[in-house]
Design an enzyme around this catalytic site. Structure first.
Site, PDB file in Angstrom:
ATOM      1  N   ASN A   4       0.764  -1.034  -0.063  1.00  0.00           N
ATOM      2  CA  ASN A   4      -0.066  -0.271   0.079  1.00  0.00           C
ATOM      3  C   ASN A   4       1.108   1.346  -0.192  1.00  0.00           C
ATOM      4  O   ASN A   4       1.450   1.587   1.330  1.00  0.00           O
ATOM      5  CB  ASN A   4      -0.783  -0.193   1.287  1.00  0.00           C
ATOM      6  CG  ASN A   4      -1.611   1.268   1.380  1.00  0.00           C
ATOM      7  OD1 ASN A   4      -1.969   2.074   0.501  1.00  0.00           O
ATOM      8  ND2 ASN A   4      -2.315   1.559   2.638  1.00  0.00           N
ATOM      9  N   TRP A   5       0.855   2.027  -1.133  1.00  0.00           N
ATOM     10  CA  TRP A   5       1.813   3.137  -1.087  1.00  0.00           C
ATOM     11  C   TRP A   5       1.276   4.235  -0.566  1.00  0.00           C
ATOM     12  O   TRP A   5       1.849   5.369  -0.407  1.00  0.00           O
ATOM     13  CB  TRP A   5       2.065   3.553  -2.533  1.00  0.00           C
ATOM     14  CG  TRP A   5       3.079   2.582  -3.565  1.00  0.00           C
ATOM     15  CD1 TRP A   5       3.721   1.438  -2.739  1.00  0.00           C
ATOM     16  CD2 TRP A   5       3.480   2.649  -4.785  1.00  0.00           C
ATOM     17  NE1 TRP A   5       4.317   0.675  -3.846  1.00  0.00           N
ATOM     18  CE2 TRP A   5       4.194   1.398  -4.877  1.00  0.00           C
ATOM     19  CE3 TRP A   5       3.049   3.444  -5.980  1.00  0.00           C
ATOM     20  CZ2 TRP A   5       4.961   1.343  -6.302  1.00  0.00           C
ATOM     21  CZ3 TRP A   5       3.808   3.204  -7.009  1.00  0.00           C
ATOM     22  CH2 TRP A   5       4.765   2.126  -7.106  1.00  0.00           C
ATOM     23  N   LYS A   6       0.098   4.340  -0.153  1.00  0.00           N
ATOM     24  CA  LYS A   6      -0.671   5.729   0.475  1.00  0.00           C
ATOM     25  C   LYS A   6      -0.458   6.673  -0.637  1.00  0.00           C
ATOM     26  O   LYS A   6      -0.249   6.553  -1.710  1.00  0.00           O
ATOM     27  CB  LYS A   6      -0.248   5.673   1.718  1.00  0.00           C
ATOM     28  CG  LYS A   6      -0.133   4.643   2.608  1.00  0.00           C
ATOM     29  CD  LYS A   6      -0.033   4.690   4.018  1.00  0.00           C
ATOM     30  CE  LYS A   6       0.252   3.336   4.867  1.00  0.00           C
ATOM     31  NZ  LYS A   6       0.215   3.412   6.186  1.00  0.00           N
ATOM     32  N   HIS A  89      -9.547   0.981   4.967  1.00  0.00           N
ATOM     33  CA  HIS A  89      -8.254   0.983   5.673  1.00  0.00           C
ATOM     34  C   HIS A  89      -8.193   2.213   6.876  1.00  0.00           C
ATOM     35  O   HIS A  89      -9.177   2.846   6.976  1.00  0.00           O
ATOM     36  CB  HIS A  89      -7.036   1.794   4.629  1.00  0.00           C
ATOM     37  CG  HIS A  89      -5.680   1.555   5.456  1.00  0.00           C
ATOM     38  ND1 HIS A  89      -5.279   2.660   6.249  1.00  0.00           N
ATOM     39  CD2 HIS A  89      -4.591   0.812   5.254  1.00  0.00           C
ATOM     40  CE1 HIS A  89      -3.824   2.356   6.540  1.00  0.00           C
ATOM     41  NE2 HIS A  89      -3.441   1.408   5.927  1.00  0.00           N
ATOM     42  N   GLU A  91      -6.606   4.403   8.154  1.00  0.00           N
ATOM     43  CA  GLU A  91      -6.506   5.765   7.730  1.00  0.00           C
ATOM     44  C   GLU A  91      -7.876   6.408   7.081  1.00  0.00           C
ATOM     45  O   GLU A  91      -8.107   7.630   7.396  1.00  0.00           O
ATOM     46  CB  GLU A  91      -5.216   5.983   6.802  1.00  0.00           C
ATOM     47  CG  GLU A  91      -3.937   5.677   7.742  1.00  0.00           C
ATOM     48  CD  GLU A  91      -2.778   5.527   6.817  1.00  0.00           C
ATOM     49  OE1 GLU A  91      -2.768   5.544   5.634  1.00  0.00           O
ATOM     50  OE2 GLU A  91      -1.959   4.994   7.511  1.00  0.00           O
ATOM     51  N   GLU A 158      -4.963  -5.214  10.739  1.00  0.00           N
ATOM     52  CA  GLU A 158      -3.985  -4.282  10.907  1.00  0.00           C
ATOM     53  C   GLU A 158      -3.884  -3.547  12.273  1.00  0.00           C
ATOM     54  O   GLU A 158      -4.691  -2.544  12.289  1.00  0.00           O
ATOM     55  CB  GLU A 158      -4.097  -3.258   9.705  1.00  0.00           C
ATOM     56  CG  GLU A 158      -3.826  -3.750   8.281  1.00  0.00           C
ATOM     57  CD  GLU A 158      -3.310  -2.714   7.403  1.00  0.00           C
ATOM     58  OE1 GLU A 158      -1.972  -3.111   6.822  1.00  0.00           O
ATOM     59  OE2 GLU A 158      -3.799  -1.901   7.478  1.00  0.00           O
ATOM     60  N   GLY A 164       2.970   1.794  10.595  1.00  0.00           N
ATOM     61  CA  GLY A 164       3.496   3.196  10.474  1.00  0.00           C
ATOM     62  C   GLY A 164       4.417   3.393  11.722  1.00  0.00           C
ATOM     63  O   GLY A 164       5.082   4.424  11.818  1.00  0.00           O
ATOM     64  N   SER A 203       3.989  -2.600   9.962  1.00  0.00           N
ATOM     65  CA  SER A 203       5.445  -2.464  10.170  1.00  0.00           C
ATOM     66  C   SER A 203       6.019  -3.814   9.695  1.00  0.00           C
ATOM     67  O   SER A 203       7.053  -4.242  10.480  1.00  0.00           O
ATOM     68  CB  SER A 203       5.781  -2.104  11.814  1.00  0.00           C
ATOM     69  OG  SER A 203       5.437  -0.835  11.696  1.00  0.00           O
ATOM     70  N   GLY A 224       3.052  -1.397   4.130  1.00  0.00           N
ATOM     71  CA  GLY A 224       2.929   0.299   4.018  1.00  0.00           C
ATOM     72  C   GLY A 224       4.216   0.607   3.453  1.00  0.00           C
ATOM     73  O   GLY A 224       4.770   0.682   2.351  1.00  0.00           O
ATOM     74  N   GLY A 225       5.064   1.431   4.378  1.00  0.00           N
ATOM     75  CA  GLY A 225       6.184   2.011   4.170  1.00  0.00           C
ATOM     76  C   GLY A 225       7.182   1.097   3.461  1.00  0.00           C
ATOM     77  O   GLY A 225       8.076   1.564   2.577  1.00  0.00           O
TER      78      GLY A 225
END
Ligand code: PEP
Length: 239
Positions: A4-6, A89, A91, A158, A164, A203, A224-225
């Protein structure tokens, strides 16, 4: 294994990423999905056309079309060559008032449109500390997936406190909730619950992927990251 590149990477950066990463990615026996921003979807689909890497979106609207400024429909995603879509998600739930009810409508629409939904659930730190994790996750699953029984579903656990933050849930913590989710899916979706894929997200990196993937009820990960960097190749190719 989904990335997931956000809100990261321009179209040019997207093309460059695939040019650099694709030669190293070994998808043999693994499903790999990358979810860039809407604007980068077409570049990502083109770049991965001759590979086994699939492309997903990070959200969609549940209506066909109409007065929904800033939104994108399932049909638009399909036309762009998208096969997966992340729905609910944390966020989006936190910053854009996404609810279990809107998630439910989106999941139904995604399935009808032959997009594979990756439905996210997970508790925050306060809920975990108060011992509310299982009740909260059960409610999210029951409401988000109300009226849905489909083996194509993907559910991502998640925990918000692990997203993150660099704090990964231990494999025991992750497995405990993923096993619980499998049980709730068993009550709801009966025989399909064994086919529904459950991912862990929070993470994930090249050092913890192997241990997480060795857990019985963890079928994959949402990253993610680390999906933005060359680490993603190591994650996908973990042995
Ligand atoms: C995510 O946002 O889905 C996620 C898991 O992020 P990170 O890997 O950066 O914790």
């Amino acid at each position: 294994i989904a990335g997931n590149w956000k809100m990261n990477k321009t179209c040019q950066q997207t093309r460059q990423y695939f040019e650099e990463m694709l030669p190293g990615i070994d998808c043999e026996g693994r499903d790999v999905v990358i979810c860039p921003t809407y604007l980068s979807l077409k570049d990502a689909v083109e770049a991965t056309a001759k590979t086994n890497v699939k492309i997903g979106a990070q959200n969609m609207h549940y209506e066909e079309s109409g007065a929904f400024t800033g939104e994108v429909s399932a049909e638009m995603l399909k036309e762009a060559g998208v096969q997966f879509v992340i729905i609910g998600h944390s966020e989006r739930r936190t910053y854009y008032a996404e609810t279990n009810e809107s998630v439910n409508k989106k999941v139904k629409k995604a399935l009808l449109s032959e997009l594979t939904p990756i439905v996210c659930v997970g508790e925050n730190l306060d809920q975990r500390q108060k011992g509310e994790t299982f009740d909260f996750v059960r409610e999210q699953i029951e409401k988000s997936l109300e009226g849905i029984n489909d083996e194509r579903l993907v559910v991502a656990y998640e925990p918000i406190w692990a997203i993150g933050t660099g704090v990964t849930a231990t494999s025991e913590q992750a497995e405990e909730v993923c096993e619980f989710i499998r049980g709730v899916l068993g009550e709801k979706c009966k025989e399909n619950s064994e086919k529904i894929r459950i991912l862990y997200g929070g993470s994930v990196n090249a050092s913890n992927i192997k241990e997480l993937m060795s857990c019985k009820d963890i079928d994959g990960v949402l990253v993610g990251g680390a999906s933005l960097k060359s680490d993603f190749v190591k994650i996908v190719n973990y042995e």
